[in-house]
Structure formats: structure tokens, C-alpha cells
Design an enzyme around this catalytic site. Structure first.
Site, PDB file in Angstrom:
ATOM      1  N   LYS A   1      35.365  20.596  32.765  1.00  7.57           N
ATOM      2  CA  LYS A   1      34.251  21.331  32.162  1.00  7.57           C
ATOM      3  C   LYS A   1      34.676  22.766  31.877  1.00  7.57           C
ATOM      4  O   LYS A   1      34.834  23.575  32.783  1.00  7.57           O
ATOM      5  CB  LYS A   1      33.007  21.350  33.056  1.00  7.57           C
ATOM      6  CG  LYS A   1      31.795  21.778  32.229  1.00  7.57           C
ATOM      7  CD  LYS A   1      30.614  22.256  33.028  1.00  7.57           C
ATOM      8  CE  LYS A   1      30.682  23.717  33.396  1.00  7.57           C
ATOM      9  NZ  LYS A   1      30.681  24.675  32.262  1.00  7.57           N
TER      10      LYS A   1
ATOM     11  N   GLY B   1      31.166  30.540  42.328  1.00  6.58           N
ATOM     12  CA  GLY B   1      32.096  29.893  43.253  1.00  6.58           C
ATOM     13  C   GLY B   1      31.435  29.531  44.575  1.00  6.58           C
ATOM     14  O   GLY B   1      31.697  28.478  45.158  1.00  6.58           O
TER      15      GLY B   1
ATOM     16  N   GLU C   1      38.726  29.860  43.137  1.00  5.16           N
ATOM     17  CA  GLU C   1      39.444  31.106  42.897  1.00  5.16           C
ATOM     18  C   GLU C   1      38.440  32.013  42.208  1.00  5.16           C
ATOM     19  O   GLU C   1      37.945  31.671  41.131  1.00  5.16           O
ATOM     20  CB  GLU C   1      40.676  30.804  42.045  1.00  5.16           C
ATOM     21  CG  GLU C   1      41.757  31.822  42.201  1.00  5.16           C
ATOM     22  CD  GLU C   1      41.702  32.857  41.113  1.00  5.16           C
ATOM     23  OE1 GLU C   1      41.291  33.991  41.423  1.00  5.16           O
ATOM     24  OE2 GLU C   1      42.043  32.526  39.973  1.00  5.16           O
TER      25      GLU C   1
ATOM     26  N   CYS D   1      40.833  38.301  36.541  1.00  5.11           N
ATOM     27  CA  CYS D   1      40.512  38.473  37.951  1.00  5.11           C
ATOM     28  C   CYS D   1      41.620  39.249  38.642  1.00  5.11           C
ATOM     29  O   CYS D   1      41.430  39.778  39.725  1.00  5.11           O
ATOM     30  CB  CYS D   1      40.283  37.129  38.624  1.00  5.11           C
ATOM     31  SG  CYS D   1      41.718  36.100  38.600  1.00  5.11           S
TER      32      CYS D   1
ATOM     33  N   GLU E   1      33.723  44.004  41.148  1.00  4.62           N
ATOM     34  CA  GLU E   1      34.464  43.724  39.920  1.00  4.62           C
ATOM     35  C   GLU E   1      33.557  43.997  38.708  1.00  4.62           C
ATOM     36  O   GLU E   1      32.445  43.474  38.640  1.00  4.62           O
ATOM     37  CB  GLU E   1      34.858  42.244  39.942  1.00  4.62           C
ATOM     38  CG  GLU E   1      35.661  41.778  38.765  1.00  4.62           C
ATOM     39  CD  GLU E   1      36.036  40.298  38.922  1.00  4.62           C
ATOM     40  OE1 GLU E   1      37.231  40.020  39.018  1.00  4.62           O
ATOM     41  OE2 GLU E   1      35.134  39.443  38.948  1.00  4.62           O
TER      42      GLU E   1
HETATM   43  C1  UN1 Z   1      47.087  36.551  34.972  1.00  6.07           C
HETATM   44  O1  UN1 Z   1      46.879  37.622  35.521  1.00  6.07           O
HETATM   45  O2  UN1 Z   1      47.989  36.400  34.149  1.00  6.07           O
HETATM   46  O3  UN1 Z   1      40.904  34.477  35.995  1.00  6.07           O
HETATM   47  C2  UN1 Z   1      46.300  35.334  35.295  1.00  6.07           C
HETATM   48  C3  UN1 Z   1      41.898  35.166  36.144  1.00  6.07           C
HETATM   49  C4  UN1 Z   1      43.015  34.620  36.999  1.00  6.07           C
HETATM   50  C5  UN1 Z   1      44.261  34.387  36.252  1.00  6.07           C
HETATM   51  C6  UN1 Z   1      45.041  35.628  36.030  1.00  6.07           C
HETATM   52  N1  UN1 Z   1      42.582  33.365  37.550  1.00  6.07           N
HETATM   53  O4  UN1 Z   1      41.975  36.229  35.585  1.00  6.07           O
END
Ligand code: UN1
Length: 454
Positions: free
Chosen positions: A155, A211, A228, A262, A356
Site C-alpha cells: 500500500k 506508526g 521506521e 526522515c 520533526e
Molecule cells: C535517505 O536518507 O537517503 O523516510 C533515505 C525517510 C527514510 C529514508 C531516508 N526512511 O526519509
């Protein structure tokens, strides 16, 4: 239900309108389960070969897929091409890795006895993916899931559904019918995927709020789950650092792709001795970043995903109560652009200091010593990635065990991920086992302990 995915650089460009009803999930789960039985019996070499073939197809359709990523989620085109290349590399990696050992043997009671711990696939794995890495993130979940013998329900995020469709279509050409089922829609569809009786494991990347819900729904069903989630990543600059190099790397890690990673740098913690000298270089490096249409080859900072995200980011800056060193507001014109923004904060409080923002915004903070900087870095509910800039070996070695983060980097930006290593954050940034690298084998398989006596 109906959804729409819009080009963030041009509000009049509707990329996709789609239905996405949670009732679609029932059939998808059954089809995936039916395909699983045979796939689990397919030799690992053939499963790996399918992944390698998909990698080649992705590479062949690199132009088309990366343009769609840029149009749908506003990722700078050069970075979007890099993301497609990364996904192809991930597929080639797992294409080979699935031929590695699938267990361990142990001494039995007699030389004739076999005592073995062997890995087997789980069944139907749910992949719930975010919009910001709409190709690489689903791929680093789907590739190992399929490679180790599972079926997948995928999804994508509403904002990246057109990209998800193209990705699923490219994968499906090399797979048996039903093995990879695409489910479109919002939170209700995600919930239906987790609740489907055939779902055996859940892998999620996205916000902390979602999450937490995913983790609760999955654990209520007793399913293995990995989440994550958000980050609030610090970069520490110490007196011995190469200040020019640090400023360039940190500026891009904070503002690149409009800060929508992230892994983006949100807090820049600078030792008092070099604070003024670094702040000046940082502002210079931030102001040099081209903020343009993401289709422009030179673009490093494009728009944020939508108008609501822009409003939230501007409010976070306005309520920070700190000195804005550069940027601070939206850019005029079509598209949801924000000027890359650095705000001096005295303490790590308020939204900028604690949460964030997911926009081209970073807080600049002063530390009185290296120890103080590390203490400040650790003072966060999040724990995804931290970086330290220093040319002092002792200082960097001391920082490594002290920084309580899932990833720690020295003289390198917080953004960027190595797909062949375990990936995941500490504290609120991660829940459950790590993903990517060899960690994926553990998540997507279960161990059976086998005893054979003569
Ligand atoms: C990156 O920094 O190249 O959602 C990948 C995000 C992370 C992946 C980062 N899960 O930004």
C-alpha cells in the site's frame, strides 16, 4: 472513497484521481496467499533471478519512473534518478543474497543426528510505504520479502499512488499473478491490510503518529511488525572540524529535497569556540542552494508536499521565538515552496526544538563543550541518526558510544542510507526489528528448529 494525488510544484496538475476502498483488500489478500504457496516452493535461485530481472526493467524505465516521482512528490529530478538507481541496486543485492545460507547446523546427540535451525518464509507480508522515497523504500521492503519466498500486499501513500502503481506494474511483469498485490487508499485501507487474516507480518515507514497505530494494530493480532518513523536528527560541529565542508554537507542534509527525509538534519549543535564562524558559513551554504522547479536539473530544493505542510512549517518557524538567520517564509508563485530556513534557538524547546518539521527548516544551537553537545543531541524523543563533524580522532571515538542513535556518522551528513546495512532508529524513531541488509532476512523469515534422528 476517492483520493487525489497532486503535483506539489503545480497545484493545477492532478497526477491521479483514484478510488481506494478498504473492501478491495479482502480479494488482494486471498490472491496473494494463493500465489504464496507455490512461490515458497520455487527455488531461491529463481526467486533471486526475478529480482535481478526487475532491477534491469527498473533501469530501463529509469527516465519515465524518475519523471513521475518528480511530478508526483516534487523530488529534484537528479535525486529521483538516483533513487531509481538505488532501488535497482537493492534488487540486485537481494537477488544474490537469497542464495546465502538459510540456517545453521548444530551438534546432535550422535554423529548421525541432524540438528538444524532453518529459515522459512512467513506468508503474506504487508508493506505500507511513505510518499517521500516512493521507489526505494517499498523496494527495500518488497525485494527481501519476495526473495525469501513471501507474497506481498503493497500500500503506497496516497500522495505517491501513481508512482506506486508504476512500480508495482514493473515488478509484477516478472512475478506470478497475485504474488505482489497493490492496494490503494488511505488509513482505512492500511488498517484493512493489517487486519486481513492472511497477513503474516507488517513493515511500515512513515510518521510517528501513524506508526504507533500500525504497531498497535499489528501486535494486537500477534504479527511481527517493524516501524521506521520520524527523526529529529542532530549534527554536531566541534572546533577541529573542517568548517567549510561541514557547512556544505549540513546545509544539504537539512534542506535537500526541502527537508522531507526522515534522515534530514533538524538540529545543528555547534561548539561555542566556532559558533560564529560556522554560522556564517552555514548561512552562505544554505543561501547557495538552488530552490527551483524540481524538474530543473540544477534543483536541490523543490516544493514541500502540499499547502498544509507549508503552513505547518511556517507556523513552526514563527512560533519558535528565535532569530531567523535566513529564510523564514513561503516563496511567492505557484507550488508550495519555502525558503530554506535556519533559526537560532537558545534552548531545545517548542516545535523546532523538539519535533520533526519535515520542511527546509533547521535549528542552530550553541554548546559549551563537546560533552554538552552530545548531551543536547541525546536530549530528544527521537533517535534515528546523528552526525559529528571533527578532525580529532579521540573526539570522534568518544562520540560513537555516547550518541544513542540508530545510525551515527562522522564527517558525513545525516541523510543517505546504505542498503546493505541494518537500518532503523532508537527511541521513538523505530519500533521492532531493523530493516535492510541482512536484518531483512530475519524479519521476512521464521526459524524452525529441526531434529532428524537416524
Ligand atoms: C535517505 O536518507 O537517503 O523516510 C533515505 C525517510 C527514510 C529514508 C531516508 N526512511 O526519509
Amino acid at each position: 472513497m476517492s483520493f487525489v494525488s497532486v503535483n506539489p510544484a503545480r497545484g493545477t496538475d492532478i497526477v491521479l484521481e483514484f478510488g481506494g476502498d478498504p473492501s478491495d483488500v479482502a480479494g488482494a489478500g486471498e490472491r496473494a496467499h494463493n500465489a504464496f504457496e507455490e512461490w515458497a516452493r520455487t527455488p531461491a535461485a529463481a526467486r533471486g533471478a526475478a529480482l535481478t530481472a526487475i532491477a534491469a526493467d527498473l533501469q530501463e524505465r529509469r527516465g519515465e519512473l524518475s519523471s513521475l516521482v518528480t511530478r508526483e512528490v516534487g523530488k529534484p529530478i537528479v535525486e529521483a534518478r538516483g533513487e531509481v538507481d538505488r532501488a535497482a541496486a537493492i534488487l540486485r543485492y537481494y537477488g544474490q543474497l537469497v542464495l546465502g545460507p538459510d540456517g545453521e547446523t548444530f551438534a546432535g546427540a550422535t554423529p548421525e543426528s541432524w540438528l538444524v535451525a532453518r529459515r522459512y518464509p512467513l506468508g503474506v507480508c504487508a508493506v505500507i510505504a511513505p510518499w517521500n522515497f516512493p521507489v526505494a523504500t517499498p523496494t527495500w521492503k518488497i525485494a527481501p520479502a519476495l526473495g525469501y519466498g513471501n507474497a506481498v500486499i503493497f500500500k503506497p501513500a496516497v500522495e505517491a499512488t501513481a508512482t506506486g502503481r508504476m512500480l508495482a506494474e514493473i515488478f509484477a511483469r516478472r512475478l506470478p499473478d497475485g504474488l505482489l498485490e497493490l492496494v490503494e487508499g488511505g488509513a482505512a485501507s492500511g488498517e484493512a491490510v493489517i487486519a486481513h487474516p492472511r497477513t503474516a507480518a507488517v513493515s511500515f515507514t512513515g510518521s510517528l503518529a501513524t506508526g504507533r497505530v500500525v504497531a498497535r494494530q499489528s501486535t494486537e493480532r500477534g504479527l511481527p511488525v517493524q516501524c521506521e518513523m520520524s527523526g529529529h536528527n542532530p549534527s554536531i560541529v566541534l572546533p577541529s572540524a573542517d568548517l567549510d565542508a561541514a557547512a556544505t554537507k549540513i546545509a544539504y542534509a537539512a534542506m535537500g529535497y526541502a527537508g522531507q527525509k526522515c534522515t534530514a538534519t533538524s538540529r545543528i549543535i555547534v561548539h561555542d569556540d566556532v559558533y560564529d564562524a560556522f554560522a556564517e558559513r552555514l548561512v552562505g551554504a544554505v543561501e547557495a542552494l538552488p530552490v527551483t522547479d524540481p524538474e530543473d536539473e540544477a534543483c536541490l530544493v523543490g516544493p514541500v508536499i502540499d499547502a498544509a505542510a507549508l503552513t505547518r512549517a511556517v507556523e513552526a518557524v514563527e512560533s519558535a521565538g528565535g532569530g531567523v538567520l535566513t529564510g523564514g517564509g513561503p516563496l511567492d508563485g505557484d507550488g508550495t515552496y519555502m525558503t530554506p530556513t535556519v533559526v537560532e534557538l537558545e534552548r531545545q524547546t517548542g516545535r523546532l526544538g523538539r519535533e520533526e518539521v519535515f520542511a527546509p527548516v533547521a535549528a542552530l544551537l550553541r554548546a559549551s563543550s563537546a560533552e554538552h553537545a552530545i548531551e543536547m543531541a541525546n536530549d530528544s524523543p527521537f533517535g534515528l541518526v546523528a552526525s559529528v563533524f571533527t578532525r580529532d580522532l579521540g573526539e570522534s571515538l568518544a562520540a560513537l558510544p555516547a550518541l544513542r542513535y540508530g545510525l551515527v556518522r562522522v564527517n558525513a551528513p545525516t541523510s543517505g542510507v546504505d542498503y546493505h546495512l541494518p537500518f532503523g532508529g532508537a527511541r521513538d524513531s523505530g519500533y521492532g526489528p531493523k530493516e535492510q541488509g541482512l536484518a531483512a532476512r530475519e524479519f521476512y523469515t521464521e526459524v524452525r528448529t529441526i531434529l532428524v534422528e537416524p
